[in-house]
Scaffold this motif. Structure first.
Motif, PDB file in Angstrom:
ATOM      1  N   VAL A  61       0.844  -1.199   0.000  1.00 52.07           N
ATOM      2  CA  VAL A  61       0.000   0.000   0.000  1.00 52.07           C
ATOM      3  C   VAL A  61       0.877   1.246   0.000  1.00 52.07           C
ATOM      4  N   GLU A  62       1.927   1.256   0.812  1.00 48.68           N
ATOM      5  CA  GLU A  62       2.824   2.405   0.864  1.00 48.68           C
ATOM      6  C   GLU A  62       3.500   2.619  -0.478  1.00 48.68           C
ATOM      7  N   GLY A  63       3.818   1.545  -1.186  1.00 51.00           N
ATOM      8  CA  GLY A  63       4.411   1.668  -2.502  1.00 51.00           C
ATOM      9  C   GLY A  63       3.474   2.334  -3.492  1.00 51.00           C
ATOM     10  N   GLN A  64       2.192   1.980  -3.431  1.00 52.81           N
ATOM     11  CA  GLN A  64       1.212   2.607  -4.317  1.00 52.81           C
ATOM     12  C   GLN A  64       1.030   4.080  -3.982  1.00 52.81           C
ATOM     13  N   VAL A  65       1.015   4.405  -2.691  1.00 50.27           N
ATOM     14  CA  VAL A  65       0.880   5.799  -2.274  1.00 50.27           C
ATOM     15  C   VAL A  65       2.071   6.611  -2.778  1.00 50.27           C
ATOM     16  N   ASN A  66       3.277   6.056  -2.652  1.00 46.87           N
ATOM     17  CA  ASN A  66       4.474   6.740  -3.119  1.00 46.87           C
ATOM     18  C   ASN A  66       4.410   6.963  -4.626  1.00 46.87           C
ATOM     19  N   ARG A  67       3.941   5.962  -5.375  1.00 45.75           N
ATOM     20  CA  ARG A  67       3.825   6.083  -6.832  1.00 45.75           C
ATOM     21  C   ARG A  67       2.837   7.182  -7.204  1.00 45.75           C
ATOM     22  N   ILE A  68       1.704   7.237  -6.529  1.00 42.84           N
ATOM     23  CA  ILE A  68       0.694   8.258  -6.818  1.00 42.84           C
ATOM     24  C   ILE A  68       1.231   9.650  -6.492  1.00 42.84           C
ATOM     25  N   LYS A  69       1.928   9.789  -5.373  1.00 45.92           N
ATOM     26  CA  LYS A  69       2.487  11.092  -5.012  1.00 45.92           C
ATOM     27  C   LYS A  69       3.533  11.545  -6.027  1.00 45.92           C
ATOM     28  N   THR A  70       4.329  10.606  -6.534  1.00 46.12           N
ATOM     29  CA  THR A  70       5.330  10.952  -7.538  1.00 46.12           C
ATOM     30  C   THR A  70       4.658  11.441  -8.809  1.00 46.12           C
ATOM     31  N   ILE A  71       3.600  10.775  -9.230  1.00 46.26           N
ATOM     32  CA  ILE A  71       2.864  11.197 -10.423  1.00 46.26           C
ATOM     33  C   ILE A  71       2.272  12.585 -10.218  1.00 46.26           C
ATOM     34  N   LYS A  72       1.709  12.851  -9.048  1.00 44.04           N
ATOM     35  CA  LYS A  72       1.133  14.169  -8.771  1.00 44.04           C
ATOM     36  C   LYS A  72       2.206  15.251  -8.792  1.00 44.04           C
ATOM     37  N   ARG A  73       3.393  14.951  -8.230  1.00 46.16           N
ATOM     38  CA  ARG A  73       4.482  15.926  -8.258  1.00 46.16           C
ATOM     39  C   ARG A  73       4.884  16.237  -9.688  1.00 46.16           C
ATOM     40  N   GLN A  74       4.911  15.223 -10.526  1.00 47.80           N
ATOM     41  CA  GLN A  74       5.262  15.427 -11.930  1.00 47.80           C
ATOM     42  C   GLN A  74       4.218  16.303 -12.626  1.00 47.80           C
ATOM     43  N   MET A  75       2.952  16.086 -12.294  1.00 51.47           N
ATOM     44  CA  MET A  75       1.886  16.866 -12.918  1.00 51.47           C
ATOM     45  C   MET A  75       1.978  18.339 -12.528  1.00 51.47           C
ATOM     46  N   TYR A  76       2.351  18.608 -11.296  1.00 50.89           N
ATOM     47  CA  TYR A  76       2.414  19.985 -10.811  1.00 50.89           C
ATOM     48  C   TYR A  76       3.808  20.589 -10.956  1.00 50.89           C
ATOM     49  N   GLY A  77       4.730  19.881 -11.587  1.00 55.48           N
ATOM     50  CA  GLY A  77       6.053  20.417 -11.850  1.00 55.48           C
ATOM     51  C   GLY A  77       6.964  20.475 -10.646  1.00 55.48           C
ATOM     52  N   ARG A  78       6.739  19.620  -9.654  1.00 49.98           N
ATOM     53  CA  ARG A  78       7.573  19.625  -8.460  1.00 49.98           C
ATOM     54  C   ARG A  78       8.353  18.332  -8.312  1.00 49.98           C
TER      55      ARG A  78
END
Length: 58
Positions: free
Chosen positions: A31-48
Motif C-alpha cells: 500500500v505504501e508503494g502505491q501511495v508513493n507512486r501516486i504522489k510521484t505522479i502528482k508531483r510530476q503533474m504539478y512540476g515539483r
C-alpha cells in the motif's frame, strides 16, 4: 487517558506499536508503494518532481 499519567503511557504505547509491527504476519508495504507512486505522479503533474536540491533554493 483517564487514570494514567500520559508520560508513563506514551513509551508503553510506542513499545506496543513496535512490537506489533515486528510480530504481525502482514505488512502495509504494498500500500505504501502505491501511495508513493501516486504522489510521484502528482508531483510530476504539478512540476515539483525535480529532486535536485539546487532547484529548491530561493
Amino acid at each position: 487517558m483517564v487514570g494514567r499519567d500520559v508520560r508513563v503511557a506514551e513509551p508503553w504505547n510506542r513499545f506496543v506499536a513496535v512490537l506489533a509491527g515486528l510480530t504481525q504476519p502482514w505488512s502495509s508495504g504494498p500500500v505504501e508503494g502505491q501511495v508513493n507512486r501516486i504522489k510521484t505522479i502528482k508531483r510530476q503533474m504539478y512540476g515539483r518532481a525535480n529532486l535536485d536540491s539546487s532547484a529548491n533554493e530561493s
